[in-house]
Design a protein around this motif. Structure first.
Motif, short mmCIF file in Angstrom:
data_model
loop_
_atom_site.label_atom_id
_atom_site.label_comp_id
_atom_site.label_asym_id
_atom_site.label_seq_id
_atom_site.Cartn_x
_atom_site.Cartn_y
_atom_site.Cartn_z
N GLY A 417 12.87 25.13 -18.69
CA GLY A 417 12.66 23.97 -17.88
C GLY A 417 12.94 24.00 -16.40
N ASN A 418 12.39 24.97 -15.62
CA ASN A 418 12.57 24.95 -14.17
C ASN A 418 14.05 24.84 -13.80
OD1 ASN A 418 9.80 24.81 -14.15
ND2 ASN A 418 9.67 22.76 -13.28
N CYS A 419 14.90 25.51 -14.52
CA CYS A 419 16.35 25.32 -14.35
C CYS A 419 16.71 25.40 -12.86
CB CYS A 419 17.10 26.38 -15.13
SG CYS A 419 18.89 26.19 -15.04
N THR A 420 17.20 24.29 -12.33
CA THR A 420 17.34 24.16 -10.88
C THR A 420 18.29 25.20 -10.28
OG1 THR A 420 19.06 22.47 -11.18
CG2 THR A 420 16.77 21.72 -10.87
N HIS A 421 19.39 25.48 -10.99
CA HIS A 421 20.32 26.42 -10.40
C HIS A 421 19.92 27.87 -10.65
CE1 HIS A 421 22.04 25.26 -14.38
NE2 HIS A 421 22.39 26.52 -14.48
N VAL A 422 18.80 28.10 -11.34
CA VAL A 422 18.21 29.43 -11.44
C VAL A 422 17.08 29.56 -10.44
CG1 VAL A 422 16.90 30.97 -12.95
CG2 VAL A 422 18.88 29.75 -13.84
N TYR A 423 16.19 28.58 -10.42
CA TYR A 423 15.05 28.65 -9.50
C TYR A 423 15.46 28.43 -8.05
CZ TYR A 423 11.52 29.41 -13.02
OH TYR A 423 10.75 30.00 -14.01
N ASN A 424 16.73 28.12 -7.78
CA ASN A 424 17.23 28.15 -6.41
C ASN A 424 16.97 29.49 -5.73
OD1 ASN A 424 18.27 25.61 -5.93
ND2 ASN A 424 20.40 26.16 -6.23
N TYR A 425 16.97 30.55 -6.54
CA TYR A 425 16.93 31.89 -5.96
C TYR A 425 15.53 32.47 -5.87
CZ TYR A 425 21.76 31.07 -7.17
OH TYR A 425 22.99 30.51 -7.28
N ALA A 426 14.55 31.76 -6.37
CA ALA A 426 13.17 32.25 -6.35
C ALA A 426 12.54 31.90 -5.01
CB ALA A 426 12.37 31.62 -7.49
N GLN A 427 12.05 32.90 -4.31
CA GLN A 427 11.51 32.67 -2.96
C GLN A 427 10.07 33.12 -2.80
OE1 GLN A 427 13.14 30.98 -0.63
NE2 GLN A 427 14.87 30.73 -2.02
N ALA A 428 9.42 33.58 -3.86
CA ALA A 428 8.04 34.05 -3.73
C ALA A 428 7.04 32.91 -3.86
CB ALA A 428 7.74 35.12 -4.77
N LEU A 429 7.23 32.06 -4.87
CA LEU A 429 6.23 31.04 -5.18
C LEU A 429 6.00 30.11 -4.00
CD1 LEU A 429 4.55 30.20 -7.72
CD2 LEU A 429 6.25 28.40 -8.06
N CYS A 430 7.07 29.72 -3.30
CA CYS A 430 6.93 28.75 -2.21
C CYS A 430 6.08 29.29 -1.07
CB CYS A 430 8.30 28.32 -1.69
SG CYS A 430 9.28 29.68 -0.99
N HIS A 431 6.03 30.59 -0.90
CA HIS A 431 5.26 31.19 0.18
C HIS A 431 3.85 31.60 -0.27
CE1 HIS A 431 8.58 31.21 3.01
NE2 HIS A 431 9.35 31.68 2.05
N LEU A 432 3.73 32.04 -1.51
CA LEU A 432 2.42 32.51 -1.99
C LEU A 432 1.59 31.39 -2.61
CD1 LEU A 432 3.41 35.93 -3.63
CD2 LEU A 432 2.56 35.48 -1.33
N PHE A 433 2.24 30.50 -3.35
CA PHE A 433 1.54 29.39 -4.01
C PHE A 433 2.33 28.10 -3.78
CE2 PHE A 433 0.51 33.30 -6.28
CZ PHE A 433 -0.87 33.27 -6.22
N PRO A 434 2.36 27.63 -2.53
CA PRO A 434 3.24 26.50 -2.18
C PRO A 434 2.94 25.22 -2.95
CG PRO A 434 1.75 27.03 -0.37
CD PRO A 434 1.64 28.14 -1.35
N SER A 435 1.71 24.99 -3.36
CA SER A 435 1.41 23.76 -4.12
C SER A 435 2.14 23.76 -5.45
CB SER A 435 -0.10 23.62 -4.33
OG SER A 435 -0.60 24.67 -5.14
N LEU A 436 2.29 24.92 -6.10
CA LEU A 436 3.02 24.99 -7.36
C LEU A 436 4.51 24.78 -7.13
CD1 LEU A 436 1.28 27.96 -9.23
CD2 LEU A 436 0.76 25.52 -9.30
N GLU A 437 5.03 25.32 -6.05
CA GLU A 437 6.45 25.11 -5.73
C GLU A 437 6.72 23.64 -5.49
OE1 GLU A 437 10.30 26.01 -5.41
OE2 GLU A 437 8.90 27.68 -5.51
N ARG A 438 5.85 22.96 -4.75
CA ARG A 438 6.04 21.53 -4.47
C ARG A 438 5.99 20.72 -5.76
NH1 ARG A 438 2.43 22.74 -0.32
NH2 ARG A 438 0.75 21.58 -1.33
#
Length: 634
Positions: A417-438
């Motif tokens: 479930g998009n675990c917030t304190h795990v996905y804190n460290y993911a930095q690829a999606l926001c730059h490559l596919f920003p709509s999915l990160e949002r």
């Protein structure tokens, strides 16, 4: 992301022990033992995948919206020189020894596998994400073979990077001194067919026709709608191909042995679909090459498994749901592509029509990435971790929103479930596919947040509001505010920020009330975090994220012309505390405290955090306090 279960591919050399023993250079060709455990993912984000191994084998067939790590169906290409049966080869390198002795059922001879068929003498692998390139060599055959496996991966084009499709391109070059006639073929058992607990295949499977190929198909049983599935294998319309829609129907190895007989003899059998219970199907393509001449044959694949029984809450032991939707299709997860395509035929048509364009655009990303001036070890590490986006770790529900596990187990994702304190460290999606990160921010601050500002740090699937029975994760909830700031800076949409700002403020106010009630500018009340324990007293990690969230909301509030005086004051206090109370001149440290806090006494708080202490733990607790930060899970 944390945890050893994260799904990383073709990174064996990154383990320092093996890398120290090998001569492999970063981003170079893998050979020998360095090539024995590569599994390169092919498939779209959230669409499922299969892997091409360093030998050219197909494995990890995970197309039913979940991991299936040991699913290695009989599925291979083959080549033969007409009139020379001994030249027949599966288009793969040797089967690695670890499979022969370590895979499921290997001790019984791996029944059903194709490992006994003749293969090329050697194979090498080159990663050029999203392209995986296998080169096959055999001194007994004057034929150079290169396989290029890929699926679309085009940054900022999330939809075309989420297709349930992939391809393997076979390039053959005659390295001899005379011309030869060849027969290329591609073969697959009907691995989409389901079976009962005794291994008996469902009567509802069949192999259907499509232009220049076949569709492995399984119909849904009345009580098993999620059995429905299709997997298509086909080639270019320009190829002069023949299709055998039904292998020889016999017991044990008979179907595969008859396929191998056709391969060796250079046969080109063509049969019509027979209805149900066809063991497998094959495509045959004859061609001729003069010395030095080459030919590329494209094998395209697509799948469609749109119905699931997947429904998860954020918690493994408590559903906490707010009820089923009147719309049945909203009660279970359905992949994004099921909302864009209505059938396997629609996927096939789109894949054919857009193949060249998507290959070109994926190549632009490859060329730009590998031409960068990043150190080679960084490029290899980044490429390896980007492969997670193509793995079953990632799902996209029908409305397109991103939903991720923390990683993959053998047959189901790990920690939902998009675990917030795990996905804190993911930095690829926001730059490559920003709509999915949002889309993750929108889930966190809408469905996952209640009216008090408390956030569930695990999202349900399908994404929906859930009850809030569990405590919040301090670093995860505060990190969401920093990520909104980051995503807004990437996106630049004032309206998006304005919509989320009141929800962000509610979240931060909850964090202040819960963990910094006396406004010291630090997190000191007992707080859950990414270590899966409760920290008692101020620690620099969570307090640092708290200060980052305060600074982020101050900057966003200034931009929106909101009053942020409280947050600015807390930010200045917190900076002073961090520098003067949590830093000893060399490093930051945690200041363990459990007395004089607003949180219930430690032994009582444990109960509210789900669970209770053992007698031994209570005795140690009364003696030393929460010195060892005993965890409560999740």
């Amino acid at each position: 992301m944390k945890k050893s279960l994260l799904f990383l591919f073709w990174t064996l050399q990154l383990f320092s022990g093996l890398h120290a023993q090998s001569s492999h250079s970063f981003n170079a060709i893998y050979v020998g033992q360095n090539n024995s455990r590569i599994a390169f993912p092919i498939g779209g984000m959230g669409a499922g995948m299969f892997c091409i191994e360093g030998t050219g084998a197909i494995s990890h067939m995970s197309i039913r919206n979940r991991p299936d790590m040991f699913n290695e169906p009989v599925m291979f290409g083959a080549i033969v020189i007409k009139g020379r049966p001994s030249s027949a080869r599966v288009l793969e390198g040797p089967v690695p020894d670890w499979k022969k002795f370590g895979m499921a059922r290997a001790a019984k001879g791996a029944p059903g596998a194709d490992w006994g068929l003749t293969r090329f003498k050697s194979a090498s692998f080159l990663c050029r994400l999203p392209f995986g390139i296998v080169t096959l060599k055999d001194p007994e055959i004057a034929l150079d073979v290169t396989m290029t496996a890929w699926s679309p991966f085009v940054p900022t084009d999330a939809d075309n990077s989420s297709l349930p499709a992939g391809a393997v391109e076979y390039r053959f070059k005659n390295a001899g001194t005379t011309g030869f006639d060849y027969v290329f073929s591609y073969h697959a058992e009907n691995f989409i067919a389901t079976a009962d607990r005794y291994g008996n295949p469902s009567p509802d499977n069949r192999i259907r026709s499509t232009d220049n190929g076949f569709i492995l198909s399984q119909s849904a049983a009345p009580k098993s709608p999620d059995d429905r599935g299709d997997f298509a294998i086909f080639t270019d319309p320009a190829e002069k191909s023949a299709v055998d829609y039904c292998w020889f129907r016999g017991g044990d190895y008979d179907p595969l042995m008859m396929v191998w007989k056709h391969i060796r003899e250079g046969d080109i059998p063509a049969t019509v679909p027979v209805g149900s219970q066809a063991p497998g199907a094959s495509i045959y393509i004859p061609f001729h090459l003069q010395p030095g001449e080459s030919k590329t044959i494209r094998i395209m694949m697509a799948w469609y498994t749109s119905v699931t029984r997947m429904r998860f809450s954020g918690w493994p032991t408590f559903e906490g749901d707010l009820g089923f939707s009147p719309k049945v299709e909203d009660n279970y997860y359905a992949p994004w592509y099921s909302g864009r395509f209505d059938s396997i035929e629609s996927v096939i048509s789109f894949w054919k029509d857009h193949y060249s364009e998507l290959r070109k655009n994926s190549g632009l990303f490859r060329d730009a990435f590998y031409a960068s001036t990043l150190p080679p070890e960084i490029k290899e590490a980044v490429a390896a971790n980007l492969s997670i986006l193509k793995s079953p770790t990632i799902l996209r529900q029908r409305d397109g929103r991103f939903w991720g596990w923390e990683g993959c187990g053998d047959a189901i994702g790990s920690c939902s479930g998009n675990c917030t304190h795990v996905y804190n460290y993911a930095q690829a999606l926001c730059h490559l596919f920003p709509s999915l990160e949002r889309s993750m921010r929108e889930t966190e601050f809408h469905e996952d947040q209640d009216s008090t500002g408390h956030q569930n740090f695990r999202a349900g699937l399908p994404i929906r509001p859930l009850a809030h029975p569990f405590y919040a994760a301090a670093d995860g909830q505060l990190g969401g505010i920093i990520k909104i700031y980051r995503d807004w800076r990437i996106f630049g949409d004032r309206n998006w920020l304005r919509e989320l700002y009141p929800l962000m403020k509610s979240s931060l106010d909850y964090c202040i009330r819960t963990w910094d009630p006396v406004h010291k500018g630090l997190i000191e009340e007992a707080h859950h975090n990414t270590y899966d324990v409760e920290l008692w007293g101020p620690d620099p990690m969570c307090t640092g994220i708290y200060l980052g969230a305060l600074e982020a909301i101050v900057k966003m509030g200034f931009y929106l012309q909101n009053d942020v005086s409280l947050y600015q004051d807390l930010l200045e206090r917190g900076r002073m505390v961090m520098d003067n109370q949590l830093y000893n001149g060399k490093y930051f440290f945690q200041k363990t405290e459990w007395k004089g806090l607003s949180t219930n006494p430690v032994e009582e708080a444990k109960k509210s955090f789900w669970g209770s202490y053992s007698p031994e733990a209570l005795q140690l607790l009364q003696k030393e306090g929460p010195k060892y930060q005993y965890g409560t899970g999740c």
